[in-house]
Every structure is written in structure tokens, then in C-alpha cells.
Scaffold this motif. Structure first.
Motif, mmCIF file in Angstrom:
data_model
loop_
_atom_site.group_PDB
_atom_site.id
_atom_site.type_symbol
_atom_site.label_atom_id
_atom_site.label_comp_id
_atom_site.label_asym_id
_atom_site.label_seq_id
_atom_site.Cartn_x
_atom_site.Cartn_y
_atom_site.Cartn_z
ATOM 1 N N ALA A 1 0.871 -1.182 0.000
ATOM 2 C CA ALA A 1 0.000 0.000 0.000
ATOM 3 C C ALA A 1 0.899 1.221 0.000
ATOM 4 O O ALA A 1 1.869 1.277 0.744
ATOM 5 C CB ALA A 1 -0.921 0.014 1.221
ATOM 6 N N GLY A 2 0.575 2.193 -0.830
ATOM 7 C CA GLY A 2 1.412 3.386 -0.910
ATOM 8 C C GLY A 2 2.504 3.238 -1.941
ATOM 9 O O GLY A 2 2.356 2.494 -2.921
ATOM 10 N N PRO A 3 3.636 3.923 -1.754
ATOM 11 C CA PRO A 3 4.715 3.881 -2.742
ATOM 12 C C PRO A 3 5.352 2.496 -2.834
ATOM 13 O O PRO A 3 5.130 1.648 -1.960
ATOM 14 C CB PRO A 3 5.716 4.921 -2.223
ATOM 15 N N PRO A 4 6.122 2.233 -3.885
ATOM 16 C CA PRO A 4 6.745 0.912 -4.042
ATOM 17 C C PRO A 4 7.524 0.481 -2.804
ATOM 18 O O PRO A 4 8.309 1.256 -2.245
ATOM 19 C CB PRO A 4 7.685 1.115 -5.242
ATOM 20 N N GLY A 5 7.279 -0.744 -2.361
ATOM 21 C CA GLY A 5 7.954 -1.287 -1.189
ATOM 22 C C GLY A 5 7.262 -0.999 0.120
ATOM 23 O O GLY A 5 7.620 -1.551 1.159
ATOM 24 N N SER A 6 6.243 -0.123 0.095
ATOM 25 C CA SER A 6 5.520 0.252 1.314
ATOM 26 C C SER A 6 4.336 -0.683 1.551
ATOM 27 O O SER A 6 3.788 -1.270 0.616
ATOM 28 C CB SER A 6 5.031 1.698 1.191
ATOM 29 N N VAL B 1 -3.710 7.858 1.840
ATOM 30 C CA VAL B 1 -3.524 6.627 1.066
ATOM 31 C C VAL B 1 -4.160 5.445 1.796
ATOM 32 O O VAL B 1 -4.810 4.590 1.185
ATOM 33 C CB VAL B 1 -2.020 6.378 0.805
ATOM 34 N N LEU B 2 -3.985 5.394 3.122
ATOM 35 C CA LEU B 2 -4.608 4.329 3.923
ATOM 36 C C LEU B 2 -6.122 4.331 3.758
ATOM 37 O O LEU B 2 -6.741 3.274 3.581
ATOM 38 C CB LEU B 2 -4.289 4.531 5.404
ATOM 39 N N GLY B 3 -6.725 5.530 3.866
ATOM 40 C CA GLY B 3 -8.170 5.634 3.715
ATOM 41 C C GLY B 3 -8.640 5.131 2.370
ATOM 42 O O GLY B 3 -9.621 4.375 2.271
ATOM 43 N N ASP B 4 -7.924 5.511 1.315
ATOM 44 C CA ASP B 4 -8.281 5.056 -0.031
ATOM 45 C C ASP B 4 -8.107 3.545 -0.157
ATOM 46 O O ASP B 4 -8.907 2.866 -0.808
ATOM 47 C CB ASP B 4 -7.404 5.759 -1.080
ATOM 48 N N HIS B 5 -7.059 3.023 0.464
ATOM 49 C CA HIS B 5 -6.768 1.583 0.395
ATOM 50 C C HIS B 5 -7.887 0.767 1.048
ATOM 51 O O HIS B 5 -8.356 -0.231 0.475
ATOM 52 C CB HIS B 5 -5.426 1.311 1.086
#
Length: 273
Positions: free
Chosen positions: A69-74, A110-114
């Protein structure tokens, strides 16, 4: 109904409106002061509420803490612990995940969207169904960013603080993980209080640890965790003292808060013995 004289210290704060309360794990309210039913903007005290909703989604199987979730590797865990590398208020990566504690509003968005994508429910509605409604937090909502757009009352946050101390919505092991340092040894800036090494965080909750200066009390235990907001709000939980304290105001965080909050916490803890 304050049976704690220390709570009356908020009357000396240079703010238009303030309310505060102290609550034990069993829900016993030890004292309140001020208009506890008044709705205040929470600013970043929204984050622990949002994090709790994310953890419900985790326990329901909608998301995994270590899924991307979020940028690559996150991962979801990186986002909750402010180690995704996302900038403070921009959706761009500035560090590799896990490298630095970079406090990020963007990360919580980003968490909320995820979670919204995983559950097919808008995040504000998911938080309402997962956390606010079952706890009877009728005056609480997240009307916008899960990083900072929450509104609530001291009465409602007392219910939340009791829940975190004695979880009913989550498994106690999940909450124990949330108040455990993630990515130990990570350094970074604590907004308003400067560089901290280490800058300890759990999952959506800041952990006091050995930070100095800090917004909790000088007598607060190292295990104290919680959050404060730029709207002049805070919620801390001291598991060693067995209490949580909520204070909400309508004046932006600034030098007045740095000066007022630590002696206030110390006075509360001293009165509790």
C-alpha cells in the motif's frame, strides 16, 4: 462534574473554549471539565480514530498489515507507522520505506483510499460503522481526510479511550501491537517538538518513549501513547497509570500548548497518585 481539581487548569489556558476528561480502562470517568459535549475539529487526533478503523478492517480480513500500500515497497504497516517514505502533505515518496520516520498526512489519505477500495465502502462511512457507531460516538465523524478532518467531543473520545484501554472491537493482541514500537530505532521529526532519535510510533499512535521535549507529562510513563493535533487537541493513554486523558480546544497548537500541556499532564498524574 470534576472530581479532579487538576482538570480545572484548562481554565488558565489562553484558548476560547476547552474541555477535558480523564477515564479509566473500565470506562469510569474520573473527572471532566468544560463543555464535554461541544464538537471540536480534531486535526491529527483524527489519525488514531482512522487507524482503529484500519485495524478493524485488518481483523475482518479486508486488508493485511504487510500487504503493499502506498509507494513501491511500502505496506499498510509502513503507512500506519509513518515509515512509508511519503512526504508530509504530498503524495510523493522522499525516502525508501522503513528508512526514516517521516510524519505523513498523505500516508493516512492513502490508507483511507486503500481500505475504501478493499471494502467497497467510503472510508468515513467505514469508520462510522466500524468504530463510532458501536462505541456510541454519535457526535464523531471524519468528513474528509482521514489524516486531519475528524470532528468529535470529549464525551465521545472518552468512549474511544476506554475502548483502547480495554478493547471490545478489536482483539487485545491487535491493540497491543498498535502501542508497540514499529521499526525500532527509526529517527525523525516530531511535529512541533523537533528531531527525535528514536522517534517511536506504533500503528497510528505515537509512543512517548524517551522523547524530549514531548507534549505529555515529564512524569508520564515511557509506554504512554496517543496523539495531538494542530487544532490544540490531544489524547494520551498511560497504561502504567491505568488512565487516559482527553483535552480539546479551539485554538491552534503553538507555544501556549508546549508550555501548558506538560504541567497539565503532570498535575493530573500527581492527583491520581
Amino acid at each position: 462534574m470534576s472530581s479532579l481539581r487538576s482538570l480545572a487548569l484548562i481554565d488558565d489556558w489562553p484558548v476560547p473554549t476547552a474541555a477535558a476528561a480523564v477515564v479509566r480502562a473500565d470506562g469510569t470517568v474520573l473527572g471532566t471539565h468544560g463543555p464535554v459535549g461541544h464538537r471540536f475539529p480534531l486535526a491529527s487526533v483524527t489519525k488514531p480514530l482512522a487507524a482503529y478503523a484500519v485495524l478493524v478492517a485488518y481483523e475482518e480480513g479486508a486488508v493485511e498489515l504487510d500487504e503493499p500500500a502506498g509507494p513501491p515497497g511500502s505496506t499498510v504497516r509502513h503507512l500506519l507507522a509513518h515509515t512509508s517514505g511519503l512526504a508530509f502533505d504530498e503524495h510523493r515518496a522522499t525516502f525508501a520505506p522503513g528508512q526514516r520516520r517521516l510524519y505523513s498526512n498523505a500516508g493516512f489519505e492513502v490508507l483511507g483510499d486503500h481500505v475504501a477500495k478493499a471494502t467497497d465502502i467510503r472510508f468515513y462511512e467505514y469508520a462510522r460503522q466500524a468504530v463510532f457507531e458501536p462505541l456510541g460516538m454519535a457526535s464523531t465523524g471524519i468528513d474528509g481526510s482521514p489524516a486531519r478532518d475528524g470532528v468529535s467531543t470529549v464525551e465521545d473520545l472518552v468512549r474511544f479511550a476506554a475502548e483502547v484501554q480495554a478493547p471490545r472491537l478489536l482483539d487485545a493482541r491487535t491493540v497491543a501491537e498498535a502501542m508497540t514500537v514499529q521499526y525500532p530505532g527509526t529517527k525523525g521529526v516530531l511535529p512541533g517538538y523537533g528531531h527525535q532519535n528514536p522517534n517511536d510510533w506504533g500503528l497510528g499512535f505515537e509512543i512517548r518513549g524517551s522523547k524530549s521535549p514531548h507534549w505529555t507529562g515529564s512524569s508520564s510513563s515511557l509506554r504512554t501513547f496517543g496523539h495531538f493535533g494542530q487544532s490544540g487537541t490531544f489524547l494520551w493513554i498511560d497504561p502504567d497509570a491505568g488512565v487516559a486523558c482527553v483535552a480539546l480546544t479551539d485554538r491552534a497548537f503553538g507555544p501556549w500548548a508546549v508550555e501548558a500541556w506538560t504541567p497539565f499532564a503532570d498535575a493530573v498524574l500527581a492527583e491520581l497518585g
